[in-house]
Scaffold this motif. Structure first.
Motif, PDB file in Angstrom:
ATOM      1  N   LEU A   1     -52.265 -16.877 -32.618  1.00  0.00           N
ATOM      2  CA  LEU A   1     -52.828 -16.872 -31.095  1.00  0.00           C
ATOM      3  C   LEU A   1     -54.109 -16.182 -31.173  1.00  0.00           C
ATOM      4  O   LEU A   1     -54.966 -16.419 -30.330  1.00  0.00           O
TER       5      LEU A   1
ATOM      6  N   TRP B   1     -55.803 -24.624 -23.136  1.00  0.00           N
ATOM      7  CA  TRP B   1     -55.714 -23.303 -24.159  1.00  0.00           C
ATOM      8  C   TRP B   1     -55.601 -22.562 -23.269  1.00  0.00           C
ATOM      9  O   TRP B   1     -54.212 -21.599 -24.258  1.00  0.00           O
ATOM     10  N   GLN B   2     -55.329 -22.306 -21.983  1.00  0.00           N
ATOM     11  CA  GLN B   2     -54.348 -20.876 -21.000  1.00  0.00           C
ATOM     12  C   GLN B   2     -53.297 -20.754 -22.035  1.00  0.00           C
ATOM     13  O   GLN B   2     -52.634 -20.116 -21.739  1.00  0.00           O
TER      14      GLN B   2
ATOM     15  N   ASP C   1     -51.667 -23.150 -23.121  1.00  0.00           N
ATOM     16  CA  ASP C   1     -50.352 -23.193 -24.290  1.00  0.00           C
ATOM     17  C   ASP C   1     -50.419 -21.139 -25.094  1.00  0.00           C
ATOM     18  O   ASP C   1     -49.303 -21.210 -25.253  1.00  0.00           O
ATOM     19  N   ILE C   2     -51.665 -20.650 -25.008  1.00  0.00           N
ATOM     20  CA  ILE C   2     -51.797 -19.418 -25.284  1.00  0.00           C
ATOM     21  C   ILE C   2     -50.136 -18.737 -24.862  1.00  0.00           C
ATOM     22  O   ILE C   2     -50.148 -17.608 -25.662  1.00  0.00           O
ATOM     23  N   ASP C   3     -50.318 -18.718 -23.601  1.00  0.00           N
ATOM     24  CA  ASP C   3     -49.474 -17.946 -22.216  1.00  0.00           C
ATOM     25  C   ASP C   3     -48.044 -18.302 -22.512  1.00  0.00           C
ATOM     26  O   ASP C   3     -47.129 -17.592 -22.881  1.00  0.00           O
TER      27      ASP C   3
ATOM     28  N   GLN D   1     -47.044 -19.349 -26.007  1.00  0.00           N
ATOM     29  CA  GLN D   1     -46.651 -18.553 -27.343  1.00  0.00           C
ATOM     30  C   GLN D   1     -46.776 -16.885 -27.274  1.00  0.00           C
ATOM     31  O   GLN D   1     -45.632 -16.161 -27.806  1.00  0.00           O
TER      32      GLN D   1
ATOM     33  N   LYS E   1     -52.722  -9.752 -28.600  1.00  0.00           N
ATOM     34  CA  LYS E   1     -52.915 -10.559 -27.224  1.00  0.00           C
ATOM     35  C   LYS E   1     -53.390  -9.866 -26.488  1.00  0.00           C
ATOM     36  O   LYS E   1     -54.862 -10.186 -25.733  1.00  0.00           O
TER      37      LYS E   1
ATOM     38  N   VAL F   1     -57.355 -12.244 -27.586  1.00  0.00           N
ATOM     39  CA  VAL F   1     -57.280 -13.689 -27.262  1.00  0.00           C
ATOM     40  C   VAL F   1     -57.345 -13.233 -25.436  1.00  0.00           C
ATOM     41  O   VAL F   1     -57.935 -14.538 -24.700  1.00  0.00           O
ATOM     42  N   ARG F   2     -56.832 -12.510 -24.669  1.00  0.00           N
ATOM     43  CA  ARG F   2     -56.769 -12.131 -23.742  1.00  0.00           C
ATOM     44  C   ARG F   2     -58.382 -12.007 -23.356  1.00  0.00           C
ATOM     45  O   ARG F   2     -58.336 -12.749 -22.080  1.00  0.00           O
TER      46      ARG F   2
END
Length: 240
Positions: free
Chosen positions: A79, A134-135, A137-139, A141, A166, A169-170
């Motif tokens: 993450l 990117w956001q 992708d992170i969401d 994951q 979490k 990265v947020r």
């Protein structure tokens, strides 16, 4: 010597444009590599010496597909790849692309060359698209990890690490959005006010005081956002 890291460098943190402006210190007290603008009667100082900065090189590269991660510990760490965990550029598609598009946004040439300025407006918009992917992708994951945590009855230590990553990265996504947005406001402002400003390095002069004050405030917000972005160890923009 100019300690560059000034881009620029996103949250609705716009400072109100009021006639009374407090002068900023240069360099920043929070990050000595970031030069804060300083208001003067005839313009805004954007550097602490007479030598314009030279942008680092972010050449276009061929990205490689990272190996599949199977363990929860590895996936939790992923993450913050490119945020607080260093990864090779060829595996850092989102972060590297954002830096590549944003690297020239603070080049002093934006004050002298309208075509160059227009190109940076396009580059910033591209960076926003990269950040959006990117956001997403992170969401995805995190959505997958939420299910896997319950499915595998993850240990408390893994769950704690997951919560921490979490949160980090947020926060990074919020700060990155603020950094890019503040740059977009800045260069769009310049583009819409052709012939109302000039560059006498290291000073940007404005013909009318209202524009000088507005620009100072936007530039200061951009530098504050840059300071926040540079707190993330892996991203840590060494750009101006």
């Amino acid at each position: 010597m100019f300690r560059h890291a000034a881009i620029l460098l996103l949250s609705g943190m716009m400072i109100a444009t009021v006639p009374c402006v407090v002068k900023a210190q240069s360099p920043s007290d929070d990050d000595p590599t970031v030069i804060m603008p300083r208001m003067e009667s005839d313009g805004i100082l954007i550097d602490d010496d007479l030598t314009p900065p030279v942008a680092p090189r972010f050449v276009e590269i061929q990205y490689l597909k990272p190996k599949e991660l199977s363990s929860l510990t590895e996936r939790v760490s992923k993450l913050i790849y490119g945020v607080d965990i260093d990864v090779a550029p060829e595996y850092d598609m989102y972060g590297y692309e954002i830096r590549r598009y944003m690297v020239e946004v603070g080049n002093p040439q934006i004050y002298k060359d309208r075509d160059f300025l227009k190109k940076q407006i396009i580059n910033v918009r591209k960076a926003k698209v990269v950040l959006k992917f990117w956001q997403q992708d992170i969401d995805q994951q995190m959505k997958d990890l939420d299910m896997e945590m319950d499915k595998q009855n993850a240990s408390s230590s893994i769950r704690t690490a997951y919560r921490q990553n979490k949160t980090k990265v947020r926060s990074f996504m919020v700060d990155m959005t603020a950094w890019i947005d503040s740059n977009e406001r800045l260069i769009n402002y310049l583009y819409s006010r052709e012939d109302l400003y000039y560059l006498d390095y290291p000073k940007v002069g404005f013909i009318r005081p209202p524009e000088r004050i507005e620009y100072y405030n936007m530039l200061r917000v951009r530098q504050i956002n840059l300071i926040e972005i540079r707190k993330y160890r892996a991203f840590n923009l060494m750009v101006y």
